[in-house]
Design an enzyme around this catalytic site. Structure first.
Site, PDB file in Angstrom:
ATOM      1  N   HIS A  40      27.709  43.957 -55.399  1.00 58.44           N
ATOM      2  CA  HIS A  40      27.736  43.001 -56.175  1.00 58.44           C
ATOM      3  C   HIS A  40      26.851  43.332 -57.529  1.00 58.44           C
ATOM      4  O   HIS A  40      27.591  44.119 -58.341  1.00 58.44           O
ATOM      5  CB  HIS A  40      27.047  41.700 -55.720  1.00 58.44           C
ATOM      6  CG  HIS A  40      26.912  40.303 -56.620  1.00 58.44           C
ATOM      7  ND1 HIS A  40      27.520  40.258 -57.711  1.00 58.44           N
ATOM      8  CD2 HIS A  40      26.377  39.056 -56.366  1.00 58.44           C
ATOM      9  CE1 HIS A  40      27.439  39.040 -57.942  1.00 58.44           C
ATOM     10  NE2 HIS A  40      26.878  38.398 -57.426  1.00 58.44           N
ATOM     11  N   HIS A  90      37.984  44.471 -58.171  1.00 60.54           N
ATOM     12  CA  HIS A  90      37.380  42.966 -58.330  1.00 60.54           C
ATOM     13  C   HIS A  90      38.037  42.202 -57.308  1.00 60.54           C
ATOM     14  O   HIS A  90      39.406  42.250 -57.154  1.00 60.54           O
ATOM     15  CB  HIS A  90      37.417  42.588 -59.603  1.00 60.54           C
ATOM     16  CG  HIS A  90      36.369  41.502 -59.825  1.00 60.54           C
ATOM     17  ND1 HIS A  90      36.522  40.029 -59.646  1.00 60.54           N
ATOM     18  CD2 HIS A  90      35.164  41.505 -60.407  1.00 60.54           C
ATOM     19  CE1 HIS A  90      35.295  39.395 -59.696  1.00 60.54           C
ATOM     20  NE2 HIS A  90      34.404  40.340 -60.492  1.00 60.54           N
ATOM     21  N   ASP A 139      30.982  46.402 -64.500  1.00 60.43           N
ATOM     22  CA  ASP A 139      29.749  47.477 -64.106  1.00 60.43           C
ATOM     23  C   ASP A 139      30.236  48.852 -64.574  1.00 60.43           C
ATOM     24  O   ASP A 139      29.146  49.512 -64.809  1.00 60.43           O
ATOM     25  CB  ASP A 139      29.566  47.240 -62.735  1.00 60.43           C
ATOM     26  CG  ASP A 139      28.914  46.143 -62.189  1.00 60.43           C
ATOM     27  OD1 ASP A 139      27.883  45.683 -63.029  1.00 60.43           O
ATOM     28  OD2 ASP A 139      29.113  45.575 -61.151  1.00 60.43           O
TER      29      ASP A 139
HETATM   30  N1  CMC Z   1      37.732  52.332 -55.416  1.00 58.39           N
HETATM   31  C1  CMC Z   1      38.781  52.543 -54.401  1.00 58.39           C
HETATM   32  N2  CMC Z   1      39.571  51.814 -53.934  1.00 58.39           N
HETATM   33  C2  CMC Z   1      39.399  50.394 -53.954  1.00 58.39           C
HETATM   34  C3  CMC Z   1      38.185  49.964 -54.834  1.00 58.39           C
HETATM   35  C4  CMC Z   1      37.313  50.908 -55.438  1.00 58.39           C
HETATM   36  N3  CMC Z   1      36.475  50.576 -56.163  1.00 58.39           N
HETATM   37  N4  CMC Z   1      38.102  48.480 -54.819  1.00 58.39           N
HETATM   38  C5  CMC Z   1      39.344  48.245 -53.799  1.00 58.39           C
HETATM   39  N5  CMC Z   1      39.895  49.258 -53.662  1.00 58.39           N
HETATM   40  C6  CMC Z   1      40.770  49.172 -52.453  1.00 58.39           C
HETATM   41  C7  CMC Z   1      40.324  49.140 -51.010  1.00 58.39           C
HETATM   42  O1  CMC Z   1      40.110  50.474 -50.619  1.00 58.39           O
HETATM   43  C8  CMC Z   1      41.480  48.463 -50.406  1.00 58.39           C
HETATM   44  O2  CMC Z   1      42.573  49.268 -50.067  1.00 58.39           O
HETATM   45  P1  CMC Z   1      43.750  49.218 -48.812  1.00 58.39           P
HETATM   46  O3  CMC Z   1      44.208  47.975 -48.941  1.00 58.39           O
HETATM   47  O4  CMC Z   1      44.482  50.258 -49.069  1.00 58.39           O
HETATM   48  O5  CMC Z   1      42.610  49.075 -47.671  1.00 58.39           O
HETATM   49  C9  CMC Z   1      41.947  47.289 -51.474  1.00 58.39           C
HETATM   50  O6  CMC Z   1      41.619  48.140 -52.791  1.00 58.39           O
HETATM   51  C10 CMC Z   1      41.459  46.053 -51.430  1.00 58.39           C
HETATM   52  O7  CMC Z   1      39.781  46.397 -51.420  1.00 58.39           O
HETATM   53  P2  CMC Z   1      38.847  45.175 -50.806  1.00 58.39           P
HETATM   54  O8  CMC Z   1      37.512  45.927 -50.733  1.00 58.39           O
HETATM   55  O9  CMC Z   1      39.289  44.773 -49.361  1.00 58.39           O
HETATM   56  O10 CMC Z   1      38.993  44.031 -51.854  1.00 58.39           O
HETATM   57  P3  CMC Z   1      37.657  43.120 -52.200  1.00 58.39           P
HETATM   58  O11 CMC Z   1      38.580  42.027 -52.842  1.00 58.39           O
HETATM   59  O12 CMC Z   1      36.993  42.745 -51.122  1.00 58.39           O
HETATM   60  O13 CMC Z   1      36.994  44.005 -53.254  1.00 58.39           O
HETATM   61  C11 CMC Z   1      35.151  44.704 -54.378  1.00 58.39           C
HETATM   62  C12 CMC Z   1      36.115  43.575 -54.232  1.00 58.39           C
HETATM   63  C13 CMC Z   1      34.518  44.534 -55.891  1.00 58.39           C
HETATM   64  C14 CMC Z   1      33.985  44.553 -53.275  1.00 58.39           C
HETATM   65  C15 CMC Z   1      35.752  46.069 -54.407  1.00 58.39           C
HETATM   66  O14 CMC Z   1      36.650  46.249 -55.372  1.00 58.39           O
HETATM   67  C16 CMC Z   1      34.578  47.138 -54.707  1.00 58.39           C
HETATM   68  O15 CMC Z   1      34.206  47.652 -53.292  1.00 58.39           O
HETATM   69  N6  CMC Z   1      34.483  47.725 -55.654  1.00 58.39           N
HETATM   70  C17 CMC Z   1      33.442  48.640 -55.786  1.00 58.39           C
HETATM   71  C18 CMC Z   1      32.124  48.006 -56.067  1.00 58.39           C
HETATM   72  C19 CMC Z   1      31.818  47.302 -57.712  1.00 58.39           C
HETATM   73  O16 CMC Z   1      32.490  48.057 -58.607  1.00 58.39           O
HETATM   74  N7  CMC Z   1      31.440  46.134 -57.457  1.00 58.39           N
HETATM   75  C20 CMC Z   1      31.360  45.353 -58.734  1.00 58.39           C
HETATM   76  C21 CMC Z   1      32.158  44.181 -58.677  1.00 58.39           C
HETATM   77  S1  CMC Z   1      32.125  43.444 -60.311  1.00 58.39           S
HETATM   78  C22 CMC Z   1      30.664  42.648 -60.352  1.00 58.39           C
HETATM   79  C23 CMC Z   1      30.702  41.143 -60.270  1.00 58.39           C
HETATM   80  O17 CMC Z   1      31.443  40.629 -60.774  1.00 58.39           O
HETATM   81  O18 CMC Z   1      29.953  40.891 -59.392  1.00 58.39           O
END
Ligand code: CMC
Length: 385
Positions: free
Chosen positions: A227, A266, A320
């Site tokens: 987050h 995201h 971020d």
């Molecule tokens: N780098 C590489 N692959 C990614 C990334 C990333 N940053 N984000 C998502 N993916 C891929 C993930 O590996 C998965 O692939 P597959 O379907 O092949 O397994 C797919 O995309 C879906 O990912 P998820 O983690 O299940 O999706 P989510 O909706 O839970 O993810 C997230 C959202 C923000 C947790 C994730 O994108 C992440 O961990 N990003 C990095 C951390 C980050 O930058 N966080 C700040 C969020 S913005 C601030 C806010 O608004 O709070």
């Protein structure tokens, strides 16, 4: 659907897609890449408004007229005094404590000075919301000073919300461009749908606890790297990469290790995050001005490679990715990036908590029990293997 065991069998891991509350405050359009506060597009607000107005807008439902704005600013000023014990905690925790731990402790501690904290009337909780918001620039600024091993600035500053923060954090008056950039970053962070920290604050306020408690919960939730903690890690990665020509192999290796690239992706946006679009422009400007152009160029290359690689999966830079390098270029230490997120988000947390409180319903979801049903016979501790 109600099962025979009395359990509702509809289950969404991480509550993904579940609607948990109604709100008039703001919404995120993940397909169109829009962020809206009470009907105003975030780009319109960033071009024309300022953090204080946005804080009022979120909390009171409309943009203030001149008198309403002056009254709000007066209330903020009257509540900006920091208790000495707040500074003592910040100094005592010093550099050895995570700044988000320090922040949540001092916000929680403010309640000990408030004999009325438990009065859950809207007027009283609104008073607390203003009181916390008004103190945030000096508190986050003081935490930054201790991180940098410098003396806390206690001399009152009467600049804007963003200007005051920079003054307390850097120990000098910021110039107008720095103030505008920080003001914009704070507006962009003020509210963002039912994110994890906002949800935490609603769960807490729904028990008729107070805004100090709701804010402390929210800060604890914001601490995590999925987050609020991603901006610090995104900057660290860009600095590790070091130059645009090294970005390709570095990212290949991360993707091969199935590591998430911080500052990308995201839960809601499946297109370019509108907040990142606004911040990118400022990141380019300020990194050049502060002779940290290489950081921006490296980040730009990372973005290009990532969009080529993962753009079709809906993964783009989020807020971020560029915020960290902006703060760093201003002379702020990476450890303070997440508290800056809180400095902006405080207005969204309070607005949504107060909105929820007005038609309160205790949050009490269920868990799907997947354990043994028993009944098992009890074996005394002496006979247990
Ligand atoms: N780098 C590489 N692959 C990614 C990334 C990333 N940053 N984000 C998502 N993916 C891929 C993930 O590996 C998965 O692939 P597959 O379907 O092949 O397994 C797919 O995309 C879906 O990912 P998820 O983690 O299940 O999706 P989510 O909706 O839970 O993810 C997230 C959202 C923000 C947790 C994730 O994108 C992440 O961990 N990003 C990095 C951390 C980050 O930058 N966080 C700040 C969020 S913005 C601030 C806010 O608004 O709070």
């Amino acid at each position: 659907m109600e099962g025979s065991s009395g359990q509702n069998n509809t289950y969404a891991k991480g509550l993904e897609g579940v609607i948990a509350a109604e709100t008039e405050i703001g919404f995120v359009d993940g397909q169109e890449g829009r962020l809206v506060y009470r009907g105003y597009d975030i780009t319109t607000l960033c071009d024309n408004s300022n953090y204080e107005e946005v804080s009022y807008l979120l909390n009171y439902g409309k943009l203030p007229n001149r008198k309403e704005m002056n009254d709000y600013l007066e209330k903020m000023k009257a509540n900006s005094e920091i208790p000495e014990s707040t500074y003592e905690i910040i100094e005592k925790f010093g550099r050895k404590t995570h700044p988000m731990v320090t922040l949540r402790t001092v916000i929680s501690n403010l309640a000990s000075y408030d004999p009325q904290e438990s009065d859950s009337s809207i007027e009283n909780q609104r008073r607390i919301a203003i009181s916390i918001t008004a103190k945030m620039p000096a508190i986050v600024g003081a935490i930054h000073r201790t991180i940098q091993g410098k003396d806390i600035i206690k001399t009152k500053s009467e600049l804007s919300y963003a200007g005051n923060f920079l003054y307390y954090a850097l120990g000098r008056n910021p110039d107008s461009v720095e103030t505008k950039i920080m003001d914009t970053a704070l507006m962009l962070h003020a509210d963002h749908g039912m994110n994890a920290s906002t949800f935490s604050s609603l769960v807490t306020i729904s028990t008729l606890a107070d805004i100090y408690s709701a804010t402390t919960s929210a800060i604890s939730t914001l601490k995590g790297p999925l987050h609020g903690g991603a901006n610090e890690r995104a900057l660290k990665m860009i600095m590790d990469i070091g130059s645009p020509d090294r970005a390709g192999p570095y990212l290949e290796a991360m993707v091969a290790r199935k590591e998430k690239i911080m500052g990308f992706g995201h839960r809601v946006y499946k297109v370019y995050d509108p907040r990142a679009k606004i911040l990118k422009k400022y990141a380019a400007y300020i990194s050049e001005k502060s002779e940290k152009k290489n950081i921006f160029e490296t980040a730009n290359k990372v973005e290009e490679i990532m969009i080529n690689k993962l753009g079709e999966k809906g993964i783009f830079p989020n807020v971020d990715f560029y915020s960290g390098m902006i703060y760093y270029s201003m002379g702020l230490s990476p450890e303070i990036f997440t508290p800056i997120f809180a400095l902006g988000r405080i207005s969204g947390w309070t607005a949504r908590s107060l909105e929820y409180l007005q038609s309160n319903k205790l949050f009490r979801p269920k868990a799907l029990y997947v354990g043994e049903k028993g009944p098992k016979s009890y074996i005394s501790i002496q006979e247990r293997q």
